[in-house]
Write a protein that holds these residues in place. Structure first.
Motif, mmCIF file in Angstrom:
data_model
loop_
_atom_site.group_PDB
_atom_site.id
_atom_site.type_symbol
_atom_site.label_atom_id
_atom_site.label_comp_id
_atom_site.label_asym_id
_atom_site.label_seq_id
_atom_site.Cartn_x
_atom_site.Cartn_y
_atom_site.Cartn_z
ATOM 1 N N TRP A 49 2.297 42.311 48.375
ATOM 2 C CA TRP A 49 2.841 41.729 48.178
ATOM 3 C C TRP A 49 4.194 41.954 46.714
ATOM 4 C CZ3 TRP A 49 3.924 37.374 44.670
ATOM 5 C CH2 TRP A 49 4.940 36.688 44.573
ATOM 6 N N ARG A 50 3.404 41.943 45.648
ATOM 7 C CA ARG A 50 4.092 42.038 44.761
ATOM 8 C C ARG A 50 4.821 43.686 44.382
ATOM 9 N NH1 ARG A 50 2.964 44.491 39.387
ATOM 10 N NH2 ARG A 50 1.326 45.471 40.329
ATOM 11 N N MET A 51 4.454 44.281 44.561
ATOM 12 C CA MET A 51 4.646 45.446 45.156
ATOM 13 C C MET A 51 5.771 45.234 45.766
ATOM 14 S SD MET A 51 3.477 47.048 42.868
ATOM 15 C CE MET A 51 4.528 48.531 42.748
ATOM 16 N N LYS A 52 6.536 44.734 46.295
ATOM 17 C CA LYS A 52 7.833 44.836 47.607
ATOM 18 C C LYS A 52 8.767 43.597 47.349
ATOM 19 C CE LYS A 52 5.014 45.178 52.259
ATOM 20 N NZ LYS A 52 5.819 44.790 53.200
ATOM 21 N N GLN A 53 8.548 43.097 46.031
ATOM 22 C CA GLN A 53 9.432 42.180 45.167
ATOM 23 C C GLN A 53 10.611 43.305 44.543
ATOM 24 O OE1 GLN A 53 8.948 39.117 45.247
ATOM 25 N NE2 GLN A 53 7.658 40.139 47.070
ATOM 26 N N ASP A 54 11.617 42.294 43.905
ATOM 27 C CA ASP A 54 13.142 43.186 43.265
ATOM 28 C C ASP A 54 12.023 43.696 42.262
ATOM 29 O OD1 ASP A 54 14.588 43.353 46.123
ATOM 30 O OD2 ASP A 54 15.866 41.313 44.847
ATOM 31 N N GLU A 55 11.627 43.394 41.213
ATOM 32 C CA GLU A 55 11.374 43.419 40.066
ATOM 33 C C GLU A 55 9.676 42.816 39.819
ATOM 34 O OE1 GLU A 55 12.925 44.807 37.541
ATOM 35 O OE2 GLU A 55 15.170 44.202 39.038
ATOM 36 N N ASP A 60 5.241 36.614 37.979
ATOM 37 C CA ASP A 60 3.912 35.533 37.102
ATOM 38 C C ASP A 60 2.039 36.684 37.803
ATOM 39 O OD1 ASP A 60 1.993 33.738 36.327
ATOM 40 O OD2 ASP A 60 3.114 32.115 37.481
ATOM 41 N N PRO A 61 1.474 36.764 36.910
ATOM 42 C CA PRO A 61 0.477 37.492 37.097
ATOM 43 C C PRO A 61 -0.492 36.240 37.433
ATOM 44 C CG PRO A 61 0.872 37.361 34.563
ATOM 45 C CD PRO A 61 1.932 37.158 35.329
ATOM 46 N N SER A 62 -0.186 35.445 36.942
ATOM 47 C CA SER A 62 -1.434 33.830 37.284
ATOM 48 C C SER A 62 -1.190 33.934 39.239
ATOM 49 C CB SER A 62 -1.013 32.722 36.791
ATOM 50 O OG SER A 62 0.836 31.841 37.697
ATOM 51 N N GLY A 91 -4.160 25.016 43.790
ATOM 52 C CA GLY A 91 -4.012 25.097 44.853
ATOM 53 C C GLY A 91 -2.688 25.719 44.707
ATOM 54 N N THR A 92 -2.024 26.016 43.583
ATOM 55 C CA THR A 92 -0.533 27.287 43.963
ATOM 56 C C THR A 92 -0.939 27.935 44.370
ATOM 57 O OG1 THR A 92 -1.117 27.262 41.648
ATOM 58 C CG2 THR A 92 0.681 25.344 42.427
ATOM 59 N N VAL A 93 -1.707 29.204 44.064
ATOM 60 C CA VAL A 93 -2.104 30.069 45.053
ATOM 61 C C VAL A 93 -2.339 30.252 46.013
ATOM 62 C CG1 VAL A 93 -3.070 32.178 44.642
ATOM 63 C CG2 VAL A 93 -2.624 31.346 42.318
ATOM 64 N N LEU A 94 -3.215 29.563 46.263
ATOM 65 C CA LEU A 94 -3.569 29.670 47.735
ATOM 66 C C LEU A 94 -2.676 29.127 48.425
ATOM 67 C CD1 LEU A 94 -5.807 28.472 50.135
ATOM 68 C CD2 LEU A 94 -5.904 26.602 49.495
ATOM 69 N N LYS A 95 -1.636 28.154 48.142
ATOM 70 C CA LYS A 95 -0.556 27.519 49.322
ATOM 71 C C LYS A 95 0.470 29.013 49.292
ATOM 72 C CE LYS A 95 -0.178 23.432 47.987
ATOM 73 N NZ LYS A 95 0.065 21.926 47.344
#
Length: 114
Positions: A49-55, A60-62, A91-95
């Motif tokens: 997912w991260r590699m598909k982001q514009d930047e 956020d590494p968390s 919970g934010t990461v799980l979501k």
């Protein structure tokens, strides 16, 4: 401290994220459980997912948190899937992972201490 999350996929066939490269491919309760467990135990889904982001370097590494001890149990009743996740993942990461995997076709039913 671990937390237990009770998640429902009302219709497993609709539990797909918007990007097929990141989405669930499972067709059964145990299959959904295995894919979510892998997404929590390793950073592979996060990195794709991260590699598909514009930047990618500004993500956020968390959000890449992992829990090698996370467990997910899945049961299926007709089209309905129930997942029980036990993890130290916030919970934010799980979501965020669930949105990638299932889009909006999931419901958080309850949260308890494990």
């Amino acid at each position: 401290m671990a937390t237990r999350y009770y998640i429902s996929l009302p219709d497993g066939s609709r539990a797909r994220g918007s990007d097929p490269d990141l989405s669930f491919t499972a067709r059964s309760g145990p299959g959904f459980a295995a894919e979510l467990q892998e997404a929590l135990r390793s950073d592979r889904l996060f990195e794709r997912w991260r590699m598909k982001q514009d930047e990618p370097d500004e993500v956020d590494p968390s959000l890449g948190a992992t829990d090698p001890e996370a467990t997910v149990h899945g049961e299926q009743d007709d089209l309905h899937i129930d997942l029980v996740v036990t993890s130290t993942i916030p919970g934010t990461v799980l979501k965020q992972r669930l949105r990638l995997l299932a889009g909006s076709a999931w419901e958080l039913r309850d949260v308890t201490a494990a």
